[in-house]
Write a protein that holds these residues in place. Sequence first.
Motif, PDB file in Angstrom:
ATOM      1  N   THR A  18       1.011  -1.087  -0.061  1.00 34.08           N
ATOM      2  CA  THR A  18       0.008  -0.005   0.056  1.00 34.08           C
ATOM      3  C   THR A  18       0.948   1.245  -0.013  1.00 34.08           C
ATOM      4  O   THR A  18       1.933   1.252   0.506  1.00 34.08           O
ATOM      5  N   GLY A  19       0.256   2.431  -0.611  1.00 39.09           N
ATOM      6  CA  GLY A  19       0.809   3.661  -0.869  1.00 39.09           C
ATOM      7  C   GLY A  19       0.491   4.535  -1.587  1.00 39.09           C
ATOM      8  O   GLY A  19      -0.572   4.147  -2.485  1.00 39.09           O
ATOM      9  N   LEU A  20       1.032   5.870  -1.794  1.00 40.85           N
ATOM     10  CA  LEU A  20       0.467   6.706  -2.678  1.00 40.85           C
ATOM     11  C   LEU A  20       0.728   6.311  -4.018  1.00 40.85           C
ATOM     12  O   LEU A  20       1.484   5.512  -4.648  1.00 40.85           O
ATOM     13  N   SER A  21       0.011   7.029  -4.965  1.00 36.05           N
ATOM     14  CA  SER A  21       0.404   6.722  -6.568  1.00 36.05           C
ATOM     15  C   SER A  21       1.685   7.113  -6.797  1.00 36.05           C
ATOM     16  O   SER A  21       2.020   8.362  -6.547  1.00 36.05           O
ATOM     17  N   GLY A  22       2.348   6.552  -7.436  1.00 38.71           N
ATOM     18  CA  GLY A  22       3.664   6.937  -7.748  1.00 38.71           C
ATOM     19  C   GLY A  22       4.819   6.469  -6.815  1.00 38.71           C
ATOM     20  O   GLY A  22       5.879   6.796  -6.982  1.00 38.71           O
ATOM     21  N   ALA A  23       4.556   5.806  -5.811  1.00 39.12           N
ATOM     22  CA  ALA A  23       5.116   5.222  -4.826  1.00 39.12           C
ATOM     23  C   ALA A  23       6.312   4.265  -5.013  1.00 39.12           C
ATOM     24  O   ALA A  23       7.236   3.867  -4.413  1.00 39.12           O
ATOM     25  N   GLY A  24       5.815   3.283  -6.091  1.00 31.79           N
ATOM     26  CA  GLY A  24       6.749   2.184  -6.770  1.00 31.79           C
ATOM     27  C   GLY A  24       6.156   1.068  -6.177  1.00 31.79           C
ATOM     28  O   GLY A  24       6.816  -0.050  -6.386  1.00 31.79           O
ATOM     29  N   THR A 122       7.141   5.956   0.322  1.00 34.75           N
ATOM     30  CA  THR A 122       7.773   7.048  -0.631  1.00 34.75           C
ATOM     31  C   THR A 122       7.045   8.496  -0.438  1.00 34.75           C
ATOM     32  O   THR A 122       5.811   8.669  -0.488  1.00 34.75           O
ATOM     33  N   PRO A 123       7.857   9.556   0.077  1.00 37.33           N
ATOM     34  CA  PRO A 123       7.050  10.817   0.239  1.00 37.33           C
ATOM     35  C   PRO A 123       6.222  11.165  -0.927  1.00 37.33           C
ATOM     36  O   PRO A 123       6.688  11.256  -2.001  1.00 37.33           O
ATOM     37  N   LEU A 124       5.283  11.978  -0.671  1.00 37.71           N
ATOM     38  CA  LEU A 124       4.345  12.537  -1.463  1.00 37.71           C
ATOM     39  C   LEU A 124       5.117  13.591  -2.563  1.00 37.71           C
ATOM     40  O   LEU A 124       4.891  13.449  -3.723  1.00 37.71           O
ATOM     41  N   GLN A 125       6.124  14.280  -1.945  1.00 34.10           N
ATOM     42  CA  GLN A 125       6.739  14.959  -2.906  1.00 34.10           C
ATOM     43  C   GLN A 125       7.587  14.138  -4.236  1.00 34.10           C
ATOM     44  O   GLN A 125       7.537  14.600  -5.323  1.00 34.10           O
ATOM     45  N   GLU A 126       8.228  13.081  -3.785  1.00 34.38           N
ATOM     46  CA  GLU A 126       8.628  12.245  -4.738  1.00 34.38           C
ATOM     47  C   GLU A 126       7.879  11.597  -5.716  1.00 34.38           C
ATOM     48  O   GLU A 126       7.929  11.561  -6.691  1.00 34.38           O
ATOM     49  N   CYS A 127       6.618  11.188  -5.281  1.00 31.73           N
ATOM     50  CA  CYS A 127       5.748  10.456  -5.995  1.00 31.73           C
ATOM     51  C   CYS A 127       4.940  11.625  -7.017  1.00 31.73           C
ATOM     52  O   CYS A 127       4.865  11.267  -8.428  1.00 31.73           O
ATOM     53  N   ALA A 128       4.748  12.974  -6.461  1.00 28.93           N
ATOM     54  CA  ALA A 128       4.206  13.896  -7.410  1.00 28.93           C
ATOM     55  C   ALA A 128       5.463  14.206  -8.453  1.00 28.93           C
ATOM     56  O   ALA A 128       4.962  14.629  -9.608  1.00 28.93           O
ATOM     57  N   ARG A 129       6.720  14.178  -8.059  1.00 31.79           N
ATOM     58  CA  ARG A 129       7.911  14.540  -9.024  1.00 31.79           C
ATOM     59  C   ARG A 129       7.720  13.298 -10.134  1.00 31.79           C
ATOM     60  O   ARG A 129       7.879  13.621 -11.386  1.00 31.79           O
ATOM     61  N   ARG A 130       7.552  12.082  -9.768  1.00 28.37           N
ATOM     62  CA  ARG A 130       7.575  11.085 -10.691  1.00 28.37           C
ATOM     63  C   ARG A 130       6.440  10.954 -11.574  1.00 28.37           C
ATOM     64  O   ARG A 130       6.478  10.747 -12.921  1.00 28.37           O
ATOM     65  N   LEU A 135      -1.268  12.262 -13.054  1.00 33.11           N
ATOM     66  CA  LEU A 135      -2.362  12.577 -11.887  1.00 33.11           C
ATOM     67  C   LEU A 135      -2.132  13.667 -11.117  1.00 33.11           C
ATOM     68  O   LEU A 135      -2.907  14.706 -11.007  1.00 33.11           O
ATOM     69  N   TYR A 136      -0.900  13.812 -10.540  1.00 29.29           N
ATOM     70  CA  TYR A 136      -0.480  15.096  -9.746  1.00 29.29           C
ATOM     71  C   TYR A 136      -0.753  16.338 -10.345  1.00 29.29           C
ATOM     72  O   TYR A 136      -1.049  17.452  -9.943  1.00 29.29           O
ATOM     73  N   ALA A 137      -0.324  16.295 -11.773  1.00 27.06           N
ATOM     74  CA  ALA A 137      -0.266  17.373 -12.594  1.00 27.06           C
ATOM     75  C   ALA A 137      -1.606  17.700 -12.966  1.00 27.06           C
ATOM     76  O   ALA A 137      -1.941  18.927 -12.892  1.00 27.06           O
ATOM     77  N   ARG A 138      -2.594  16.963 -13.166  1.00 22.88           N
ATOM     78  CA  ARG A 138      -3.931  17.186 -13.633  1.00 22.88           C
ATOM     79  C   ARG A 138      -4.520  17.683 -12.051  1.00 22.88           C
ATOM     80  O   ARG A 138      -5.394  18.564 -12.594  1.00 22.88           O
ATOM     81  N   ALA A 139      -4.367  17.056 -11.031  1.00 24.52           N
ATOM     82  CA  ALA A 139      -4.810  17.520  -9.754  1.00 24.52           C
ATOM     83  C   ALA A 139      -4.361  19.310  -9.635  1.00 24.52           C
ATOM     84  O   ALA A 139      -5.139  19.822  -9.168  1.00 24.52           O
ATOM     85  N   LYS A 145     -10.345  15.978  -9.154  1.00 27.84           N
ATOM     86  CA  LYS A 145     -10.592  15.973  -7.560  1.00 27.84           C
ATOM     87  C   LYS A 145     -10.479  14.809  -6.902  1.00 27.84           C
ATOM     88  O   LYS A 145     -10.521  13.610  -7.797  1.00 27.84           O
ATOM     89  N   GLY A 146     -10.174  14.752  -5.638  1.00 25.96           N
ATOM     90  CA  GLY A 146     -10.017  13.639  -4.877  1.00 25.96           C
ATOM     91  C   GLY A 146      -9.012  12.458  -4.889  1.00 25.96           C
ATOM     92  O   GLY A 146      -9.235  11.416  -4.987  1.00 25.96           O
ATOM     93  N   LEU A 147      -7.959  13.286  -5.308  1.00 26.76           N
ATOM     94  CA  LEU A 147      -6.502  12.391  -5.575  1.00 26.76           C
ATOM     95  C   LEU A 147      -6.188  12.197  -4.179  1.00 26.76           C
ATOM     96  O   LEU A 147      -5.920  13.035  -3.375  1.00 26.76           O
TER      97      LEU A 147
END
Length: 197
Positions: A18-24, A122-130, A135-139, A145-147
Motif C-alpha cells: 500500500t502507498g500513494l500513486s507513484g510510490a513504486g 515514498t514521500p508525496l513530493q517524490e511521488c508527485a515528481r515521478r 495525476l498530480y499534474a492534473r490535480a 478532484k479527490g486524488l
Amino acid sequence: MTADRSLRLTRGATVWLTGLSGAGKSTVAGAVATLVSGDGADTEVEVLDGDEIRQTISSDLGFSRADRDKQGRRVGFIAELLSRHRVLTLVPVIAPYAETRQAVRERHAERGSAFFEVYVATPLQECARRDPKGLYARAAAGEIKGLTGVDDVYEHPESPDLEVDTSSVSPEIAADRILTMLREHGVLEYAETSVSF
C-alpha cells in the motif's frame, strides 16, 4: 555433483503493498515476482495490480469512499483465495483506508492465510515528481478532484509488517527485503537441490 539452492514456498501468502500513486508499489511487486521466478523457486506467483482490477472486475466502481473500500475488499477476497491455494500473491494497491486493509487482514486470519502489509512509504513530493500517470499534474491544474494524498485522505499504516521507501532504496533492494521477511516468517525457504555436471 554439486548442491544448488532455490527458493521454495512452504505455504501461500498475500503481500499487500500500500502507498500513494507513484510510490513504486507495482515496480516493487514486479521485482519480487522476478526475483522469485528467476531463482527457480518451486512456487506460483501472481500480481494483482489495482489498475488492472479496476479495468475488469471493478469497472463498475468510482472513487467515492464506499467504492474505494469495496475495491479493496474485492481485491482482498481474490488475494486470500489465491493465497489459500498455495500462491504467493502480490497486491500493489493504494488502499487508502485503514479500515479496508484491516478487513482484508482479518479475512486472511479467519481462513488461516498468511498476510503481510508492506507500506511503500515514498514521500508525496517524490511521488508527485515521478507522476507516472500524470495525476498530480492534473490535480494541480484543477482537472481532477479527490486524488489520494492531495485532496483526499490516505491513512498511513501504523504497524505495517514492513516499510520501504523507494526514494532511498532501489526496487530490487525493497524486493529483497520483502523476500527476507517472507523467509523469516517461514513462507519461503531455501531448498537444496542436486545438480549434476
